[in-house]
Design a protein around this motif. Structure first.
Motif, PDB file in Angstrom:
ATOM      1  N   VAL A 146      64.010  74.367  20.057  1.00 18.89           N
ATOM      2  CA  VAL A 146      63.304  73.209  19.501  1.00 18.89           C
ATOM      3  C   VAL A 146      62.119  73.723  18.698  1.00 18.89           C
ATOM      4  O   VAL A 146      61.335  74.543  19.191  1.00 18.89           O
ATOM      5  CB  VAL A 146      62.808  72.267  20.617  1.00 18.89           C
ATOM      6  N   LEU A 147      62.012  73.277  17.470  1.00 22.94           N
ATOM      7  CA  LEU A 147      60.860  73.648  16.645  1.00 22.94           C
ATOM      8  C   LEU A 147      59.767  72.599  16.777  1.00 22.94           C
ATOM      9  O   LEU A 147      60.054  71.410  16.909  1.00 22.94           O
ATOM     10  CB  LEU A 147      61.276  73.743  15.176  1.00 22.94           C
ATOM     11  N   PHE A 148      58.521  73.050  16.713  1.00 22.62           N
ATOM     12  CA  PHE A 148      57.428  72.078  16.712  1.00 22.62           C
ATOM     13  C   PHE A 148      56.299  72.534  15.809  1.00 22.62           C
ATOM     14  O   PHE A 148      56.088  73.714  15.609  1.00 22.62           O
ATOM     15  CB  PHE A 148      56.914  71.825  18.135  1.00 22.62           C
ATOM     16  N   ASP A 149      55.626  71.556  15.254  1.00 23.42           N
ATOM     17  CA  ASP A 149      54.468  71.747  14.373  1.00 23.42           C
ATOM     18  C   ASP A 149      54.766  72.572  13.131  1.00 23.42           C
ATOM     19  O   ASP A 149      54.912  72.025  12.063  1.00 23.42           O
ATOM     20  CB  ASP A 149      53.273  72.319  15.139  1.00 23.42           C
ATOM     21  N   LYS A 159      63.313  68.786  16.394  1.00 24.98           N
ATOM     22  CA  LYS A 159      61.962  69.143  15.935  1.00 24.98           C
ATOM     23  C   LYS A 159      60.956  68.105  16.393  1.00 24.98           C
ATOM     24  O   LYS A 159      61.258  66.919  16.473  1.00 24.98           O
ATOM     25  CB  LYS A 159      61.925  69.224  14.405  1.00 24.98           C
ATOM     26  N   VAL A 160      59.756  68.575  16.676  1.00 28.07           N
ATOM     27  CA  VAL A 160      58.638  67.676  16.959  1.00 28.07           C
ATOM     28  C   VAL A 160      57.544  67.958  15.941  1.00 28.07           C
ATOM     29  O   VAL A 160      57.098  69.101  15.805  1.00 28.07           O
ATOM     30  CB  VAL A 160      58.074  67.884  18.378  1.00 28.07           C
ATOM     31  N   ILE A 161      57.151  66.946  15.243  1.00 24.70           N
ATOM     32  CA  ILE A 161      56.187  67.164  14.170  1.00 24.70           C
ATOM     33  C   ILE A 161      55.135  66.067  14.142  1.00 24.70           C
ATOM     34  O   ILE A 161      55.265  65.035  14.791  1.00 24.70           O
ATOM     35  CB  ILE A 161      56.891  67.132  12.794  1.00 24.70           C
ATOM     36  N   ILE A 162      54.066  66.350  13.430  1.00 25.31           N
ATOM     37  CA  ILE A 162      53.237  65.242  12.987  1.00 25.31           C
ATOM     38  C   ILE A 162      53.542  65.070  11.513  1.00 25.31           C
ATOM     39  O   ILE A 162      54.063  65.982  10.854  1.00 25.31           O
ATOM     40  CB  ILE A 162      51.733  65.516  13.169  1.00 25.31           C
ATOM     41  N   ASN A 163      53.226  63.920  10.979  1.00 24.41           N
ATOM     42  CA  ASN A 163      53.418  63.712   9.547  1.00 24.41           C
ATOM     43  C   ASN A 163      52.143  64.159   8.845  1.00 24.41           C
ATOM     44  O   ASN A 163      51.205  63.387   8.664  1.00 24.41           O
ATOM     45  CB  ASN A 163      53.714  62.250   9.281  1.00 24.41           C
ATOM     46  N   ASP A 164      52.124  65.430   8.471  1.00 23.02           N
ATOM     47  CA  ASP A 164      50.918  66.000   7.871  1.00 23.02           C
ATOM     48  C   ASP A 164      50.519  65.263   6.598  1.00 23.02           C
ATOM     49  O   ASP A 164      49.342  65.058   6.335  1.00 23.02           O
ATOM     50  CB  ASP A 164      51.151  67.479   7.542  1.00 23.02           C
ATOM     51  N   ARG A 165      51.516  64.871   5.850  1.00 27.44           N
ATOM     52  CA  ARG A 165      51.210  64.211   4.590  1.00 27.44           C
ATOM     53  C   ARG A 165      50.522  62.870   4.842  1.00 27.44           C
ATOM     54  O   ARG A 165      49.494  62.559   4.244  1.00 27.44           O
ATOM     55  CB  ARG A 165      52.509  64.001   3.792  1.00 27.44           C
ATOM     56  N   LYS A 166      51.111  62.126   5.777  1.00 28.66           N
ATOM     57  CA  LYS A 166      50.540  60.826   6.095  1.00 28.66           C
ATOM     58  C   LYS A 166      49.138  60.984   6.692  1.00 28.66           C
ATOM     59  O   LYS A 166      48.205  60.250   6.346  1.00 28.66           O
ATOM     60  CB  LYS A 166      51.457  60.105   7.107  1.00 28.66           C
ATOM     61  N   ALA A 167      48.989  61.959   7.569  1.00 33.33           N
ATOM     62  CA  ALA A 167      47.693  62.170   8.214  1.00 33.33           C
ATOM     63  C   ALA A 167      46.640  62.561   7.182  1.00 33.33           C
ATOM     64  O   ALA A 167      45.507  62.060   7.214  1.00 33.33           O
ATOM     65  CB  ALA A 167      47.811  63.253   9.282  1.00 33.33           C
ATOM     66  N   THR A 322      72.122  68.231  19.668  1.00 33.29           N
ATOM     67  CA  THR A 322      71.573  67.193  18.787  1.00 33.29           C
ATOM     68  C   THR A 322      70.495  67.818  17.902  1.00 33.29           C
ATOM     69  O   THR A 322      70.034  68.936  18.150  1.00 33.29           O
ATOM     70  CB  THR A 322      70.925  66.066  19.600  1.00 33.29           C
ATOM     71  N   SER A 323      70.086  67.090  16.903  1.00 34.39           N
ATOM     72  CA  SER A 323      69.037  67.583  16.004  1.00 34.39           C
ATOM     73  C   SER A 323      67.999  66.506  15.765  1.00 34.39           C
ATOM     74  O   SER A 323      67.525  66.303  14.647  1.00 34.39           O
ATOM     75  CB  SER A 323      69.629  68.027  14.674  1.00 34.39           C
ATOM     76  N   GLU A 324      67.653  65.852  16.814  1.00 31.29           N
ATOM     77  CA  GLU A 324      66.697  64.760  16.734  1.00 31.29           C
ATOM     78  C   GLU A 324      65.335  65.249  16.201  1.00 31.29           C
ATOM     79  O   GLU A 324      64.920  66.365  16.480  1.00 31.29           O
ATOM     80  CB  GLU A 324      66.521  64.217  18.150  1.00 31.29           C
ATOM     81  N   ILE A 325      64.671  64.376  15.470  1.00 31.33           N
ATOM     82  CA  ILE A 325      63.318  64.702  15.008  1.00 31.33           C
ATOM     83  C   ILE A 325      62.349  63.656  15.526  1.00 31.33           C
ATOM     84  O   ILE A 325      62.535  62.459  15.307  1.00 31.33           O
ATOM     85  CB  ILE A 325      63.258  64.761  13.475  1.00 31.33           C
ATOM     86  N   VAL A 326      61.343  64.124  16.259  1.00 34.66           N
ATOM     87  CA  VAL A 326      60.351  63.202  16.806  1.00 34.66           C
ATOM     88  C   VAL A 326      59.043  63.379  16.047  1.00 34.66           C
ATOM     89  O   VAL A 326      58.560  64.497  15.876  1.00 34.66           O
ATOM     90  CB  VAL A 326      60.119  63.471  18.300  1.00 34.66           C
ATOM     91  N   GLU A 327      58.496  62.265  15.599  1.00 33.44           N
ATOM     92  CA  GLU A 327      57.225  62.333  14.877  1.00 33.44           C
ATOM     93  C   GLU A 327      56.132  61.770  15.774  1.00 33.44           C
ATOM     94  O   GLU A 327      56.211  60.634  16.225  1.00 33.44           O
ATOM     95  CB  GLU A 327      57.331  61.520  13.582  1.00 33.44           C
ATOM     96  N   ILE A 328      55.116  62.575  16.042  1.00 35.12           N
ATOM     97  CA  ILE A 328      54.012  62.148  16.900  1.00 35.12           C
ATOM     98  C   ILE A 328      52.936  61.511  16.022  1.00 35.12           C
ATOM     99  O   ILE A 328      52.526  62.093  15.024  1.00 35.12           O
ATOM    100  CB  ILE A 328      53.409  63.355  17.630  1.00 35.12           C
ATOM    101  N   PRO A 329      52.487  60.318  16.395  1.00 35.94           N
ATOM    102  CA  PRO A 329      51.490  59.654  15.552  1.00 35.94           C
ATOM    103  C   PRO A 329      50.126  60.342  15.622  1.00 35.94           C
ATOM    104  O   PRO A 329      49.735  60.870  16.651  1.00 35.94           O
ATOM    105  CB  PRO A 329      51.409  58.248  16.155  1.00 35.94           C
TER     106      PRO A 329
END
Lengths: 345, 345
Positions: A146-149, A159-167, A322-329
């Motif tokens: 699992v990739l993150f950040d 993958k677990v990410i934040i939306n850097d662009r949105k932030a 699976t290849s789910e992508i979770v975006e943390i607010p």
DNA sequence: ACATTTACCGAAAACGTTTTCGGGGTTATT
DNA sequence: AATAACCCCGAAAACGTTTTCGGTAAATGT
């Protein structure tokens, strides 16, 4: 002294090891009395199954690995914290390793983990990583990753990410809405996706609010040190005395900026507002305290493990990953280094 | 897909697994040509020995555990960093766990590690731990344990420490030598040895320089938060307006004090000098930057692993464990929150 | 020519657990 | 009384590696 084994118990009770094993696991084909006898003795002798032997048979270690660029880092240590907790809830232990932002180290450390036959890997890419074969290979060989950040979409995995662009958009927007007219951006090392996304968020915010984009307002901090912010504060104000807002790539640099501005007797936020990124512990201790973007590391670690767990189960059932992508607010944490929001109503 | 084993290689080459194993380990009773054939094929098939099987036989995992009160903490993450590096040099991986300063968690996490059959444990006690049987037991059962930082001398094992008393003496002495006449001390949670030692260092320094010890100048921060220092700064100055020096248990609290003093328009270091403890990353970013005691976490982790390694070797050779104690030197890091040293010459 | 060493290899046991399969004995069903 | 059903248990194989202990054949020595 040395550990109690099934065989020890079986000898004492005069039954076979199979029976002992089954009794301890509550198999239905074992007499209740036998079960009780076994379980009592096991408890009395402090029996704990040998983890190697179990792993050898089940092909599972109940250990996962987490590989981050730097452990001594407020954000990453929070991620690790979250991952360890969530892992522990499900009976997993966590081996921690670092890349120190070095591509060769990333390859080496991953190999160490794979060779230990751990069950899965949580990974945040090093800034130097631009090829991904070493990661694709271990996924292809059946290791759940699992990739993150620090991620890339060129690898097909959860993958677990934040939306850097949105932030970054929110950060810039906050400066705009609090009255800033000329906003500088201090960006990070050039390659990583994160850098580009935060820059894009900044740029799009300007466009959205019909503000000119000026390339000369982009400053770069290659190593993201406190000293960089301090130095750049001087350079910025020399080149553009009318700057009234700064969006820095990371809190540490923003705090350097704060200090640089103070020494130039520039009032924050009156003359220049400053916003950081990540919400490190120290950002609430500065004077003025630093407005920033909260990047919830603990949650990322927790979610990352949960995604990994899903694929551990998929693997056990012989199903495809699976290849789910979770975006943390994320959210803007408003403190004293930016002005109050202007009410236009 | 699934891993290559010795048996796979042996079948392909038409020889026994024993021969393959011995060829790979360069046994002298294997023909050079056979060795080459085996080694080539092993390399070609990307053979890596199954770690479980090796562990099952050798009774070694090449994994150690490190248990700290909090991972998200500048000092402890540095210790872990040091331990991981040193461990990796010697072919060991590190499982990281936390107690969150909870005695029950300490017991639980230690059991997890012991049950995994890891080779050894690096441990820093939780503040709540006042009984040590759970630790003595695992040592008695043959598990090598090394204590660091938060230790007790009631357990007989190797230890890595700083001399808290000496360090606190130096901190207080620094305040005295820079002209402070009335020095407050903010102490930590009451039970741990560290708290007592730092307090004693403070007290002895006062005695040494013939300064009165005043119990009412001792303030307590139970949880060592930034907010505690901030609050106590107000309380202190209200109760003792003539305080001119503060020695805080930890940097974070000292930084709270700095902020509290600033809001009261009290000049640091002119009117009140402040010294912290630990040299966290943030202490150089404050205004004024914080004078503090450097507590070298990385070195502690490194040394702790080295001590553990010694006992791993002792164990392998069937010898008795050593109980060496290593003391890591600390030093005063002079910054801007204290005055220049007065030269009496 | 025979005895002895040397070189090379393999069988087998061991680490401790899990699980399948079947056997032996008892009870219930025709 | 014969058959079926059931309960309880154990033998054995398997996971993959390491190492001891022989054993065979060739090479050497007398």
């Amino acid at each position: 002294m040395s550990k109690v084994t099934l065989k020890d118990i079986s000898k004492i009770l005069g039954i076979s090891t199979s029976t002992v094993s089954k009794a301890l696991k509550n198999y239905s084909d074992i007499n209740v009395e036998t079960k009780l006898k076994v379980q009592e003795l096991a408890k009395k002798l402090n029996f704990t199954p040998n983890a190697f032997a179990q792993s050898l048979r089940s092909r599972e270690t109940k250990i996962i690995g987490i590989l981050v660029p730097e452990l001594v880092h407020h954000f990453f240590s929070n991620v690790i914290d979250g991952a360890i907790h969530e892992a522990e809830k499900h009976g997993y232990l966590v081996i921690v390793l670092q890349t120190h932002e070095c591509y060769e180290d990333e390859i080496k450390q991953l190999k160490l983990l794979v060779d230990k036959n751990i069950d899965g890997i949580l990974l945040s890419l090093s800034d130097k990583t631009v090829k991904y074969d070493h990661i694709k290979n271990i996924i292809d060989e059946g290791m759940p990753v699992v990739l993150f950040d620090k991620i890339t979409h060129l690898i097909d995995c959860p993958k677990v990410i934040i939306n850097d662009r949105k932030a970054a958009f929110s950060a810039t927007e906050h400066l705009i809405k609090t009255g800033c007219k000329k906003i500088a951006h201090i960006t990070g090392p050039l390659k990583p996706k994160t850098t580009i996304d935060r820059f894009m968020g900044y740029k799009i915010a300007l466009e959205t609010y019909n503000m000119p984009f000026d390339k000369s307002l982009i400053y770069t901090s290659e190593n993201l040190f406190f000293e960089d912010g301090y130095r750049l504060a001087g350079q910025m104000m020399a080149e553009h005395p009318d700057i009234d807002g700064v969006f820095a790539f990371i809190d540490l640099v923003a705090i350097g900026v704060l200090k640089g501005l103070r020494e130039q007797k520039i009032k924050v936020p009156k003359q220049v507002a400053v916003i950081g990124f990540s919400n490190w512990l120290m950002s609430k201790t500065t004077t003025p305290s630093l407005t920033t973007i909260d990047q919830p590391g603990y949650d990322m670690g927790k979610q990352a493990f949960q995604l990994l767990l899903k694929n551990l189960n998929q693997k056990r059932e012989g199903k495809v990953f699976t290849s789910e992508i979770v975006e943390i607010p994320t959210r803007v944490v408003v403190r004293k280094s930016t002005n109050a929001i202007i009410d236009n109503s």
